[in-house]
Write a protein that holds these residues in place. Structure first.
Motif, PDB file in Angstrom:
ATOM      1  N   ASP A  19      41.648  30.940  48.493  1.00  0.00           N
ATOM      2  CA  ASP A  19      40.385  31.609  48.800  1.00  0.00           C
ATOM      3  C   ASP A  19      40.279  33.015  48.207  1.00  0.00           C
ATOM      4  O   ASP A  19      39.912  33.961  48.895  1.00  0.00           O
ATOM      5  N   LEU A  20      40.580  33.136  46.924  1.00  0.00           N
ATOM      6  CA  LEU A  20      40.518  34.423  46.234  1.00  0.00           C
ATOM      7  C   LEU A  20      39.111  34.652  45.687  1.00  0.00           C
ATOM      8  O   LEU A  20      38.585  33.837  44.933  1.00  0.00           O
ATOM      9  N   THR A  21      38.512  35.753  46.079  1.00  0.00           N
ATOM     10  CA  THR A  21      37.222  36.171  45.547  1.00  0.00           C
ATOM     11  C   THR A  21      37.452  37.474  44.790  1.00  0.00           C
ATOM     12  O   THR A  21      38.107  38.384  45.299  1.00  0.00           O
ATOM     13  N   PHE A  22      36.911  37.521  43.576  1.00  0.00           N
ATOM     14  CA  PHE A  22      37.225  38.633  42.672  1.00  0.00           C
ATOM     15  C   PHE A  22      36.098  38.775  41.663  1.00  0.00           C
ATOM     16  O   PHE A  22      35.530  37.783  41.198  1.00  0.00           O
ATOM     17  N   THR A  23      35.777  40.009  41.289  1.00  0.00           N
ATOM     18  CA  THR A  23      34.789  40.273  40.247  1.00  0.00           C
ATOM     19  C   THR A  23      35.351  41.317  39.292  1.00  0.00           C
ATOM     20  O   THR A  23      35.893  42.330  39.728  1.00  0.00           O
ATOM     21  N   LEU A  24      35.212  41.045  37.996  1.00  0.00           N
ATOM     22  CA  LEU A  24      35.581  41.999  36.955  1.00  0.00           C
ATOM     23  C   LEU A  24      34.291  42.463  36.304  1.00  0.00           C
ATOM     24  O   LEU A  24      33.534  41.655  35.756  1.00  0.00           O
ATOM     25  N   ALA A  25      34.044  43.763  36.352  1.00  0.00           N
ATOM     26  CA  ALA A  25      32.850  44.333  35.729  1.00  0.00           C
ATOM     27  C   ALA A  25      33.115  44.597  34.250  1.00  0.00           C
ATOM     28  O   ALA A  25      34.262  44.800  33.837  1.00  0.00           O
ATOM     29  N   ARG A  26      32.067  44.609  33.456  1.00  0.00           N
ATOM     30  CA  ARG A  26      32.185  44.934  32.033  1.00  0.00           C
ATOM     31  C   ARG A  26      32.788  46.335  31.893  1.00  0.00           C
ATOM     32  O   ARG A  26      32.414  47.253  32.609  1.00  0.00           O
ATOM     33  N   GLY A  27      33.771  46.459  30.990  1.00  0.00           N
ATOM     34  CA  GLY A  27      34.410  47.741  30.745  1.00  0.00           C
ATOM     35  C   GLY A  27      35.536  48.073  31.709  1.00  0.00           C
ATOM     36  O   GLY A  27      36.083  49.170  31.669  1.00  0.00           O
ATOM     37  N   GLU A  28      35.924  47.118  32.532  1.00  0.00           N
ATOM     38  CA  GLU A  28      36.947  47.374  33.550  1.00  0.00           C
ATOM     39  C   GLU A  28      38.289  46.781  33.134  1.00  0.00           C
ATOM     40  O   GLU A  28      38.353  45.743  32.484  1.00  0.00           O
ATOM     41  N   VAL A  29      39.369  47.457  33.528  1.00  0.00           N
ATOM     42  CA  VAL A  29      40.731  46.949  33.369  1.00  0.00           C
ATOM     43  C   VAL A  29      41.310  46.789  34.763  1.00  0.00           C
ATOM     44  O   VAL A  29      41.345  47.750  35.539  1.00  0.00           O
ATOM     45  N   VAL A  30      41.768  45.580  35.075  1.00  0.00           N
ATOM     46  CA  VAL A  30      42.360  45.291  36.380  1.00  0.00           C
ATOM     47  C   VAL A  30      43.782  44.782  36.160  1.00  0.00           C
ATOM     48  O   VAL A  30      44.023  43.925  35.307  1.00  0.00           O
ATOM     49  N   ALA A  31      44.722  45.327  36.909  1.00  0.00           N
ATOM     50  CA  ALA A  31      46.112  44.890  36.851  1.00  0.00           C
ATOM     51  C   ALA A  31      46.405  43.991  38.042  1.00  0.00           C
ATOM     52  O   ALA A  31      46.027  44.301  39.174  1.00  0.00           O
ATOM     53  N   LEU A  32      47.080  42.885  37.781  1.00  0.00           N
ATOM     54  CA  LEU A  32      47.560  41.989  38.825  1.00  0.00           C
ATOM     55  C   LEU A  32      49.025  42.321  39.070  1.00  0.00           C
ATOM     56  O   LEU A  32      49.833  42.270  38.139  1.00  0.00           O
ATOM     57  N   LEU A  33      49.351  42.673  40.294  1.00  0.00           N
ATOM     58  CA  LEU A  33      50.731  42.950  40.673  1.00  0.00           C
ATOM     59  C   LEU A  33      51.142  41.975  41.767  1.00  0.00           C
ATOM     60  O   LEU A  33      50.309  41.541  42.559  1.00  0.00           O
ATOM     61  N   GLY A  34      52.421  41.683  41.816  1.00  0.00           N
ATOM     62  CA  GLY A  34      52.954  40.823  42.859  1.00  0.00           C
ATOM     63  C   GLY A  34      54.305  40.284  42.432  1.00  0.00           C
ATOM     64  O   GLY A  34      54.664  40.343  41.257  1.00  0.00           O
ATOM     65  N   PRO A  35      55.050  39.738  43.386  1.00  0.00           N
ATOM     66  CA  PRO A  35      56.380  39.225  43.065  1.00  0.00           C
ATOM     67  C   PRO A  35      56.298  37.963  42.205  1.00  0.00           C
ATOM     68  O   PRO A  35      55.232  37.353  42.070  1.00  0.00           O
ATOM     69  N   ASN A  36      57.430  37.586  41.632  1.00  0.00           N
ATOM     70  CA  ASN A  36      57.501  36.331  40.894  1.00  0.00           C
ATOM     71  C   ASN A  36      57.046  35.198  41.807  1.00  0.00           C
ATOM     72  O   ASN A  36      57.395  35.157  42.984  1.00  0.00           O
ATOM     73  N   GLY A  37      56.254  34.295  41.250  1.00  0.00           N
ATOM     74  CA  GLY A  37      55.788  33.147  42.022  1.00  0.00           C
ATOM     75  C   GLY A  37      54.564  33.416  42.875  1.00  0.00           C
ATOM     76  O   GLY A  37      54.131  32.548  43.641  1.00  0.00           O
ATOM     77  N   SER A  38      53.970  34.605  42.753  1.00  0.00           N
ATOM     78  CA  SER A  38      52.809  34.931  43.588  1.00  0.00           C
ATOM     79  C   SER A  38      51.496  34.414  43.015  1.00  0.00           C
ATOM     80  O   SER A  38      50.458  34.520  43.663  1.00  0.00           O
ATOM     81  N   GLY A  39      51.519  33.882  41.791  1.00  0.00           N
ATOM     82  CA  GLY A  39      50.324  33.272  41.227  1.00  0.00           C
ATOM     83  C   GLY A  39      49.627  34.078  40.144  1.00  0.00           C
ATOM     84  O   GLY A  39      48.505  33.738  39.755  1.00  0.00           O
ATOM     85  N   LYS A  40      50.274  35.104  39.615  1.00  0.00           N
ATOM     86  CA  LYS A  40      49.625  35.948  38.601  1.00  0.00           C
ATOM     87  C   LYS A  40      49.271  35.152  37.338  1.00  0.00           C
ATOM     88  O   LYS A  40      48.131  35.194  36.870  1.00  0.00           O
ATOM     89  N   THR A  41      50.228  34.426  36.807  1.00  0.00           N
ATOM     90  CA  THR A  41      49.981  33.643  35.589  1.00  0.00           C
ATOM     91  C   THR A  41      48.993  32.518  35.866  1.00  0.00           C
ATOM     92  O   THR A  41      48.095  32.251  35.056  1.00  0.00           O
ATOM     93  N   THR A  42      49.128  31.872  37.001  1.00  0.00           N
ATOM     94  CA  THR A  42      48.177  30.817  37.379  1.00  0.00           C
ATOM     95  C   THR A  42      46.769  31.374  37.447  1.00  0.00           C
ATOM     96  O   THR A  42      45.815  30.759  36.948  1.00  0.00           O
TER      97      THR A  42
END
Length: 188
Positions: A19-42
């Motif tokens: 149930d992840l809700t997320f919005t990236l605005a034009r011109g924005e840089v967002v970093a995904l942080l979390g431990p291994n296996g937390s779903g960043k690559t997915t």
């Protein structure tokens, strides 16, 4: 530019994202942080359209390009051959020689002779040349030396101007320096 609406992803019985809700605005840089296996690559693969969500919806505007870690290249091709192929495949033209020079890469050395950091630099040169609207980067700082990290920061600025960037990283300093905000992923 990019919107995720209550996105969930399951592999077999295991939920990676819920149930992840997320919005990236034009011109924005967002970093995904979390431990291994937390779903960043997915999550990056869902954003790129390489995976379909189990539930929810991904809405993406413009062209997206996913940079995996490690980047995928053919060992027997040279950097020049790779960039020319990529430009032709995407129906684009670009200054591939200038890109190789900016990233400090030789034209005619087969990638079998490249270090991991050189391959990462080539992947950044590819992104710059193809200039997609949305850059999706999986641990782009891995294997880069100090100079390579500076090149990455400059490239992220170009990605921001071109549309937007989402990068998965374990490097908090990179996230603080390059990103407008951080999305923390924990275990699902």
């Amino acid at each position: 530019m990019l919107r995720l609406e209550a996105v969930s992803k399951r592999f077999g019985r295991d939920w990676v994202l819920r149930d992840l809700t997320f919005t990236l605005a034009r011109g924005e840089v967002v970093a995904l942080l979390g431990p291994n296996g937390s779903g960043k690559t997915t999550l990056l693969k869902l954003m790129a359209g390489l995976l379909k969500p189990t539930r929810g919806r991904v809405v993406r505007e413009g062209r997206a390009l996913f940079l995996p870690n490690p980047p995928a290249f053919h060992r027997h091709l040279t950097a020049r051959e790779h960039l020319l192929y990529d430009l032709a495949f995407h129906g684009r033209e670009g200054d591939w020689q200038g890109a190789l020079a900016r990233y400090g890469l030789p034209e005619d050395l087969p990638l079998a002779a490249f270090s991991s950091g050189m391959k990462k630099r080539l992947a950044l040169a590819r992104l710059e040349l193809l200039s997609p609207d949305l850059w999706l980067l999986d641990e782009p700082e891995t294997a880069l030396d100090t100079e390579g990290r500076e090149l990455l920061l400059k490239a992220l600025g170009k990605g921001r101007k071109g549309g937007g960037v989402v990068l998965a990283t374990h490097d908090r300093a990179l996230a603080e320096e390059a990103a407008d905000r951080v999305l923390w992923l924990g275990a699902a």
